[in-house]
Design a protein around this motif. Structure first.
Motif, PDB file in Angstrom:
ATOM      1  N   GLN A 169       0.830  -1.203   0.000  1.00 42.21           N
ATOM      2  CA  GLN A 169       0.000   0.000   0.000  1.00 42.21           C
ATOM      3  C   GLN A 169       0.867   1.257   0.000  1.00 42.21           C
ATOM      4  O   GLN A 169       1.759   1.420   0.830  1.00 42.21           O
ATOM      5  N   TYR A 170       0.575   2.145  -0.937  1.00 43.18           N
ATOM      6  CA  TYR A 170       1.318   3.396  -1.014  1.00 43.18           C
ATOM      7  C   TYR A 170       0.876   4.322   0.120  1.00 43.18           C
ATOM      8  O   TYR A 170      -0.320   4.503   0.362  1.00 43.18           O
ATOM      9  N   THR A 171       1.867   4.897   0.819  1.00 41.39           N
ATOM     10  CA  THR A 171       1.556   5.865   1.860  1.00 41.39           C
ATOM     11  C   THR A 171       1.114   7.161   1.206  1.00 41.39           C
ATOM     12  O   THR A 171       1.295   7.367   0.007  1.00 41.39           O
ATOM     13  N   SER A 172       0.559   8.061   2.017  1.00 44.81           N
ATOM     14  CA  SER A 172       0.008   9.302   1.467  1.00 44.81           C
ATOM     15  C   SER A 172       1.079  10.213   0.918  1.00 44.81           C
ATOM     16  O   SER A 172       0.822  11.052   0.057  1.00 44.81           O
ATOM     17  N   PRO A 178       6.075   9.296  -1.425  1.00 41.94           N
ATOM     18  CA  PRO A 178       5.288   8.127  -1.032  1.00 41.94           C
ATOM     19  C   PRO A 178       6.141   6.863  -1.042  1.00 41.94           C
ATOM     20  O   PRO A 178       6.984   6.669  -1.910  1.00 41.94           O
ATOM     21  N   LYS A 179       5.917   6.018  -0.051  1.00 46.04           N
ATOM     22  CA  LYS A 179       6.619   4.737   0.049  1.00 46.04           C
ATOM     23  C   LYS A 179       5.581   3.623   0.032  1.00 46.04           C
ATOM     24  O   LYS A 179       4.397   3.857   0.232  1.00 46.04           O
ATOM     25  N   VAL A 180       6.051   2.402  -0.200  1.00 41.34           N
ATOM     26  CA  VAL A 180       5.162   1.244  -0.228  1.00 41.34           C
ATOM     27  C   VAL A 180       5.269   0.519   1.106  1.00 41.34           C
ATOM     28  O   VAL A 180       6.306  -0.067   1.433  1.00 41.34           O
ATOM     29  N   THR A 313      -1.387   4.378   7.590  1.00 42.98           N
ATOM     30  CA  THR A 313      -1.185   3.244   6.689  1.00 42.98           C
ATOM     31  C   THR A 313      -0.280   2.198   7.320  1.00 42.98           C
ATOM     32  O   THR A 313      -0.527   0.997   7.211  1.00 42.98           O
ATOM     33  N   GLU A 314       0.787   2.650   7.993  1.00 47.01           N
ATOM     34  CA  GLU A 314       1.771   1.724   8.532  1.00 47.01           C
ATOM     35  C   GLU A 314       1.276   0.952   9.747  1.00 47.01           C
ATOM     36  O   GLU A 314       1.524  -0.253   9.872  1.00 47.01           O
ATOM     37  N   ALA A 315       0.601   1.609  10.663  1.00 43.43           N
ATOM     38  CA  ALA A 315       0.245   0.985  11.945  1.00 43.43           C
ATOM     39  C   ALA A 315      -1.205   0.555  12.034  1.00 43.43           C
ATOM     40  O   ALA A 315      -1.582  -0.138  12.980  1.00 43.43           O
ATOM     41  N   GLY A 316      -2.026   0.921  11.077  1.00 40.30           N
ATOM     42  CA  GLY A 316      -3.436   0.605  11.173  1.00 40.30           C
ATOM     43  C   GLY A 316      -4.113   1.539  12.163  1.00 40.30           C
ATOM     44  O   GLY A 316      -3.643   2.642  12.450  1.00 40.30           O
ATOM     45  N   VAL A 317      -5.221   1.101  12.736  1.00 41.16           N
ATOM     46  CA  VAL A 317      -5.955   1.934  13.686  1.00 41.16           C
ATOM     47  C   VAL A 317      -5.188   1.993  15.005  1.00 41.16           C
ATOM     48  O   VAL A 317      -4.685   0.986  15.505  1.00 41.16           O
ATOM     49  N   ILE A 318      -5.083   3.204  15.563  1.00 45.07           N
ATOM     50  CA  ILE A 318      -4.325   3.414  16.795  1.00 45.07           C
ATOM     51  C   ILE A 318      -5.247   3.798  17.950  1.00 45.07           C
ATOM     52  O   ILE A 318      -5.202   3.206  19.025  1.00 45.07           O
TER      53      ILE A 318
END
Length: 519
Positions: A169-172, A178-180, A313-318
């Motif tokens: 998933q591409y980050t914003s 943007p990184k994957v 994107t990286e950690a999901g819901v916090i």
């Protein structure tokens, strides 16, 4: 402080998406799984179509490429394709439906050989595009071609590895290139499990997903949560306020997953006339900050407090707000922050040395979540920098309130250095937004000739508003070094499909603006 919410299990959590689907198809084969604008699939039908699509993909050589780029739209066919890729254990890159050949060429360079999945009309447009070089990809429609399906091979029913790389998933890219971010299927299932348990989502719920499935919020809070709970997923295709309100009523939706922009546009368009949706019990918002004014209007129109969800994107819901926390549409919103940490989520707020700060003090936010990504593809250095002893560095500055609510102060890398003094752009934006004529505001640091920075802002206003009036307003609320040195009055701010302001685009537009009002 090491903060973790209680997570009571009522049974083992499946490890893959196809295990979720297999379970729901066995127990609720005739229950509606996905409702689109032109198709409805039961869990039994969704299971069968995903299985057949996986077989078709294998027969067409999709599995040999290893990576699939899915032009992901909010349709049942795209849901089938995603679940088929999960069943085969492929690497999946969800992309905007309108992705063009040049963008696909860049993605192919990063991810290697690709099979591009999408609706036939989208693929036909891509294949017909003329360019300097042909795009070396296989194009496979997501639509069921009909007829006899290829025979399913025994090896195709072998379970895919839950911890193998799956979602790319591409980050914003809001703070840089943007990184994957790479997620496993277990990451995604854990994310859906968190939503289902936190908000009591069950097989009796109907979840209207009014955000794109290609974004983390829509994919996990919508699709994966529905699969985990055995609930019905109602997909809103092209968003309009009227279509959203009609879907809520026609399908008796109980949960709404939407971005702040959708709540804003819907409540502005609807007014106070129509009745409150009859079955709605929960409204979730993520993708950008939820302005208090939007929260107030949404409560008036929908009859419920909007529960803000904070994640990445990286950690999901916090963290997230919950109905039992109280109202976010009145003066208590500031006390709630972005909510409490979600089940299984651990947070730390640390100083520059990495030591935890006292409750109420500000520091860098570090998190551990059950839905954490594994790495950035092709960016080993960025991956190492993102973690400290297994804790993900969010890049946010935060504090924890006395009731355990998490409060975001701003982005550490967005602070502005004005003559050696740090300026938090969020504070300046809030001061600008306190003016009744200012609708939106973005603040950033503009480099100066002496190597420092000055505060610059872009604002959307309701006319009339003079520069003199706005500067007086800011000077009454901010310290002298915080007051914007330059302000652009613009008609609108560039945004992502989720309604998140594209700050880099704002800065670029401001630098090239032909007309600038100065303080």
């Amino acid at each position: 402080m090491d903060n973790a919410s209680e997570h009571k299990a009522d049974g083992p959590v499946p490890a893959t998406l196809h295990e979720l689907l297999d379970s729901a198809a066995r127990t609720r084969p005739h229950a509606v799984a996905v409702r689109g604008e032109d198709a409805v699939l039961t869990y039994g039908e969704l299971h069968g179509k995903a299985r057949a699509a996986a077989c078709r993909f294998r027969a067409l050589g999709v599995a040999e490429h290893g990576t699939v780029a899915l032009l992901l739209e909010n349709t049942p066919d795209c849901v089938v394709a995603l679940l088929a890729a999960a069943r085969l254990g492929l690497r999946l890159a969800p992309l905007e439906p309108g992705t063009q050949v040049p963008q696909l060429s860049v993605i192919r360079e990063k991810l290697g050989p690709l099979s591009v999945l999408g609706h036939a009309a989208r693929l036909a447009a891509l294949e017909g595009t003329k360019g300097p070089a042909p795009l070396d990809c296989a194009f496979v429609p997501v639509e069921d071609p009909g007829g006899d399906a290829p025979t399913w091979e025994a090896r195709g029913d072998e379970p895919s590895a839950p911890d193998a790389p799956f979602l790319h998933q591409y980050t914003s890219g809001s703070t840089g290139e943007p990184k994957v971010a790479v997620h496993t299927q277990r990451n995604l299932v854990n994310g859906g499990d968190i939503y289902a348990r936190s908000y009591g989502i069950t097989e009796d719920d109907r979840i209207l997903t009014a955000v794109p499935l290609l974004h983390s919020f829509g994919l996990v809070a919508g699709l994966v949560t529905a699969l985990r709970a055995g609930a019905e997923l109602v997909l809103l295709g092209r968003f309009t306020p009227a279509r959203l309100l009609r879907a809520l009523d026609e399908h008796a939706c109980t949960v709404l997953v939407a971005a702040p922009m959708a709540y804003d546009l819907t409540t502005r368009a609807a007014g106070a006339g129509p009745s409150v949706p009859r079955a709605l019990r929960l409204c979730l918002s993520s993708g950008a900050a939820l302005p208090p004014a939007v929260a107030r209007r949404a409560k008036e129109r929908l009859g419920l407090d909007i529960q803000q969800v904070y994640g990445c994107t990286e950690a999901g819901v916090i963290a997230a707000r919950h109905p039992q926390d109280g109202s976010a549409a009145d003066g208590s919103a500031a006390d709630l922050g972005v909510g409490r940490p979600m089940p299984g989520v651990r947070i730390r707020v640390v100083d520059e040395r990495g030591d935890e700060v006292a409750p109420g003090e500000e520091g860098a936010l570090l998190v551990r979540t059950p839905a954490m990504f594994t790495h950035y593809l092709g960016h080993a250095d960025a991956t190492r920098e993102a973690f400290t002893d297994g804790w993900y560095r969010t890049g946010d500055v935060a504090r924890v309130g006395p009731a355990g609510h998490l409060h975001l102060v701003g982005r550490k890398d967005s602070f502005i250095n004005v003559g050696g003094k740090k300026v938090n752009p969020v504070e300046v934006e809030q001061a600008l937004l306190d003016h009744p004529s200012v609708v939106e505001a973005v603040v950033w640091g503009e480099p100066t000739d002496d190597g420092g920075e000055r505060v610059r802002a872009s604002v959307v206003t309701r006319p009339p508003l003079s520069a003199t009036e706005l500067t007086s307003h800011c000077r009454a609320r901010l310290l002298p070094h915080q007051v914007p040195a330059e302000v652009d009055f613009v008609a609108s701010l560039p945004k992502s499909p989720m309604g998140k302001v594209r700050r880099a685009a704002v800065r670029t537009a401001a630098r090239t603006a032909s007309s600038v009002r100065r303080f």
